[in-house]
Motif scaffolding. Structure first.
Motif, mmCIF file in Angstrom:
data_model
loop_
_atom_site.group_PDB
_atom_site.id
_atom_site.type_symbol
_atom_site.label_atom_id
_atom_site.label_comp_id
_atom_site.label_asym_id
_atom_site.label_seq_id
_atom_site.Cartn_x
_atom_site.Cartn_y
_atom_site.Cartn_z
ATOM 1 N N UNK A 1 103.127 17.460 -34.343
ATOM 2 C CA UNK A 1 104.415 17.649 -34.999
ATOM 3 C C UNK A 1 105.126 18.860 -34.430
ATOM 4 N N UNK A 2 105.489 19.798 -35.312
ATOM 5 C CA UNK A 2 106.175 21.002 -34.874
ATOM 6 C C UNK A 2 105.236 22.146 -34.545
ATOM 7 N N UNK A 3 103.932 21.875 -34.549
ATOM 8 C CA UNK A 3 102.929 22.914 -34.291
ATOM 9 C C UNK A 3 102.083 22.559 -33.082
ATOM 10 N N UNK A 4 101.333 23.558 -32.640
ATOM 11 C CA UNK A 4 100.234 23.347 -31.702
ATOM 12 C C UNK A 4 98.950 23.733 -32.422
ATOM 13 N N UNK A 5 97.914 22.931 -32.247
ATOM 14 C CA UNK A 5 96.628 23.188 -32.889
ATOM 15 C C UNK A 5 95.658 23.678 -31.823
ATOM 16 N N UNK A 6 95.141 24.904 -32.032
ATOM 17 C CA UNK A 6 94.291 25.559 -31.035
ATOM 18 C C UNK A 6 92.852 25.587 -31.524
ATOM 19 N N UNK A 7 91.943 25.219 -30.615
ATOM 20 C CA UNK A 7 90.513 25.297 -30.881
ATOM 21 C C UNK A 7 89.820 25.914 -29.675
ATOM 22 N N UNK A 8 88.830 26.759 -29.947
ATOM 23 C CA UNK A 8 88.088 27.381 -28.858
ATOM 24 C C UNK A 8 87.447 28.678 -29.294
ATOM 25 N N UNK A 9 86.772 29.293 -28.349
ATOM 26 C CA UNK A 9 86.042 30.527 -28.632
ATOM 27 C C UNK A 9 86.318 31.523 -27.514
ATOM 28 N N UNK A 10 86.540 32.775 -27.889
ATOM 29 C CA UNK A 10 86.836 33.842 -26.937
ATOM 30 C C UNK A 10 85.896 35.017 -27.192
ATOM 31 N N UNK A 11 85.615 35.765 -26.108
ATOM 32 C CA UNK A 11 84.829 36.978 -26.314
ATOM 33 C C UNK A 11 85.266 38.066 -25.347
ATOM 34 N N UNK A 12 84.700 39.282 -25.541
ATOM 35 C CA UNK A 12 85.182 40.479 -24.851
ATOM 36 C C UNK A 12 86.671 40.690 -25.123
ATOM 37 N N UNK A 13 87.120 40.380 -26.337
ATOM 38 C CA UNK A 13 88.532 40.505 -26.685
ATOM 39 C C UNK A 13 88.768 41.917 -27.227
ATOM 40 N N UNK A 14 89.260 42.769 -26.346
ATOM 41 C CA UNK A 14 89.447 44.184 -26.681
ATOM 42 C C UNK A 14 90.491 44.350 -27.781
ATOM 43 N N UNK A 15 90.113 45.112 -28.807
ATOM 44 C CA UNK A 15 91.033 45.408 -29.892
ATOM 45 C C UNK A 15 91.178 44.319 -30.937
ATOM 46 N N UNK A 16 90.350 43.273 -30.865
ATOM 47 C CA UNK A 16 90.507 42.153 -31.800
ATOM 48 C C UNK A 16 90.354 42.596 -33.250
ATOM 49 N N UNK A 17 89.373 43.464 -33.507
ATOM 50 C CA UNK A 17 89.132 43.925 -34.877
ATOM 51 C C UNK A 17 90.257 44.881 -35.281
ATOM 52 N N UNK A 18 91.074 44.455 -36.225
ATOM 53 C CA UNK A 18 92.184 45.272 -36.687
ATOM 54 C C UNK A 18 93.509 44.967 -36.023
ATOM 55 N N UNK A 19 93.514 44.066 -35.046
ATOM 56 C CA UNK A 19 94.778 43.701 -34.389
ATOM 57 C C UNK A 19 95.676 42.958 -35.369
ATOM 58 N N UNK A 20 96.976 43.159 -35.232
ATOM 59 C CA UNK A 20 97.941 42.475 -36.086
ATOM 60 C C UNK A 20 98.375 41.136 -35.519
ATOM 61 N N UNK A 21 98.414 41.050 -34.189
ATOM 62 C CA UNK A 21 98.750 39.767 -33.582
ATOM 63 C C UNK A 21 97.984 39.603 -32.278
ATOM 64 N N UNK A 22 97.913 38.357 -31.814
ATOM 65 C CA UNK A 22 97.189 38.038 -30.579
ATOM 66 C C UNK A 22 98.054 37.195 -29.666
ATOM 67 N N UNK A 23 97.823 37.368 -28.377
ATOM 68 C CA UNK A 23 98.329 36.442 -27.369
ATOM 69 C C UNK A 23 97.136 35.599 -26.949
ATOM 70 N N UNK A 24 97.219 34.305 -27.193
ATOM 71 C CA UNK A 24 96.090 33.405 -26.968
ATOM 72 C C UNK A 24 96.412 32.460 -25.809
ATOM 73 N N UNK A 25 95.509 32.392 -24.862
ATOM 74 C CA UNK A 25 95.655 31.475 -23.735
ATOM 75 C C UNK A 25 94.845 30.215 -24.033
#
Length: 400
Positions: A153-177
């Motif tokens: 529809x009007x969204x994209x549905x994202x599934x997957x797993x990432x690691x070594x994501x610097x700053x993830x804990x406490x981040x307000x937003x993410x850029x996801x590839x």
């Protein structure tokens, strides 16, 4: 090239140097730090101090609230900020936020800039960049991307797993590839409190200087509105280069400051510490290490300034930034390693900042592309250029 600094840049360099010495280094022993970097209260205090000093987010455009520094100007200021492990956090030029700010300035829509970028430039929020994945996913080879994004529809549905994501804990937003159904890649913007984002854990890492540490993220049917696509669908890999080439160089700048700090600490010690009847620096083996440190620091700085100058001329600098990243990460590491050796027992304890610099910096030869991957990439490009030059000579010979 003109290597002289303008009076304005010299003043900014000196102002940054004083700020780091007077406002930041005294907080290095603050207890609001852990193996996952400074906590949010310490980050906010550091940011407030930089804001009051007029030094916050200097690389961002003036339109967004920064100082609009050029790449060469960043090279000078970022080195000074890097003299303390907390300096990049204070000036809001730490990874991954510095690279994300640059990417958002280049690619984001006006609405996205107002929603995420402007408050980030003001130091009010943090971000992370989610690309690296566990095997068999993307690492040094981004084409192995496994996370998926499917239109619904009007969204994209994202599934997957990432690691070594610097700053993830406490981040307000993410850029996801994520990978699209046609095999291309796209970048998506998402608030980190959306349903479907799970921070599985923080990884135990050698370094402890990045706010939020390095996290493992899981995306479970994360719904991202089409309006939150960053840039155009299918151009994620292209945008990654927009972000990565300058970001490799800013790592070199910041770590040059840390290497200089280690060298200064060791040099001060070997000038004053006596053994076998004279100061350590007068012993040939120690004196050679002091000289080698100076040569490595100067070599790294020249690579940084040259590549920064090319970026300011509008060059993409994919090759040059790879070369600088390898040269600087290895030269700066040698400086810190020698500094530990010169300090002896003090170099392997917390009596000086050098032990912490040593453990923090080791990862620099790995992230943003291991030295071996950059060398391999450079060799391919050099071979291609050689083949192209040879073909051109043959054509000219035939025409003659």
């Amino acid at each position: 090239m003109d290597f002289s600094l303008s009076p304005e840049l010299r003043a900014l360099r000196d102002k940054t140097r004083r700020f780091i010495a007077e406002q930041v280094i005294p907080l290095e022993s603050d207890p609001r730090q852990s193996h996952h970097g400074p906590d949010e209260s310490l980050r906010r205090e550091l940011v407030a101090r930089a804001r009051a000093a007029g030094l916050l987010t200097p690389h961002a455009s003036r339109e967004m609230g920064g100082l609009g520094l050029s790449h060469v100007e960043k090279a000078v200021v970022f080195e000074e900020a890097g003299y303390s492990r907390l300096g990049p956090t204070a000036l809001n030029i730490h990874a991954p936020d510095e690279g994300n700010i640059h990417l958002m300035e280049e690619v984001a829509t006006p609405a996205q800039k107002e929603r995420w970028l402007r408050p980030q430039v003001a130091g009010e929020l943090r971000s992370c960049f989610a690309m690296t994945e566990p095997s068999p996913g993307a690492g040094a080879d981004p084409s192995m991307l496994q996370a998926t994004a499917v239109r619904d529809g009007g969204d994209y549905v994202i599934n997957g797993r990432k690691w070594f994501i610097t700053g993830a804990d406490g981040a307000d937003y993410a850029i996801v590839m994520a990978r699209m159904e046609d095999g291309s890649a796209t970048m998506f913007l998402t608030d980190m409190d959306r349903p479907g984002i799970v921070l599985e854990r923080n990884m135990d890492a050698m370094d402890a200087c990045f706010t939020g540490g390095h996290g493992v993220l899981r995306f479970e049917n994360l719904r991202v509105p089409a309006a939150d696509v960053l840039g155009e669908i299918g151009k994620g890999f292209r945008y990654a280069q927009v972000r990565l080439a300058p970001a490799r160089l800013t790592h070199c700048m910041r770590w040059l400051g840390q290497a200089r700090r280690a060298h200064d600490t060791a040099l001060d010690y070997v000038r004053k510490r006596h053994a076998f009847g004279k100061p350590l620096v007068e012993h040939e083996g120690v004196g050679f290490m002091v000289a080698d440190n100076d040569m490595d620091l100067h070599t790294a700085r020249l690579h940084i300034w040259h590549t920064a100058w090319l970026l300011d001329q509008g060059e993409k600098c994919n090759f040059e930034s790879s070369r600088a990243k390898v040269v600087c990460s290895e030269a700066e590491w040698r400086v810190v390693d020698r500094s530990v050796q010169m300090l002896g027992g003090q170099g392997v304890t917390g009596e000086t900042p050098v032990m912490r610099i040593f453990t923090d910096m080791r990862a620099f030869r790995i992230y943003d592309g291991p030295s071996e991957v950059h060398r391999w990439s450079m060799a391919r490009k050099l071979a291609h250029l050689s083949e192209k030059a040879e073909a051109e000579l043959l054509r000219e010979g035939g025409a003659a």
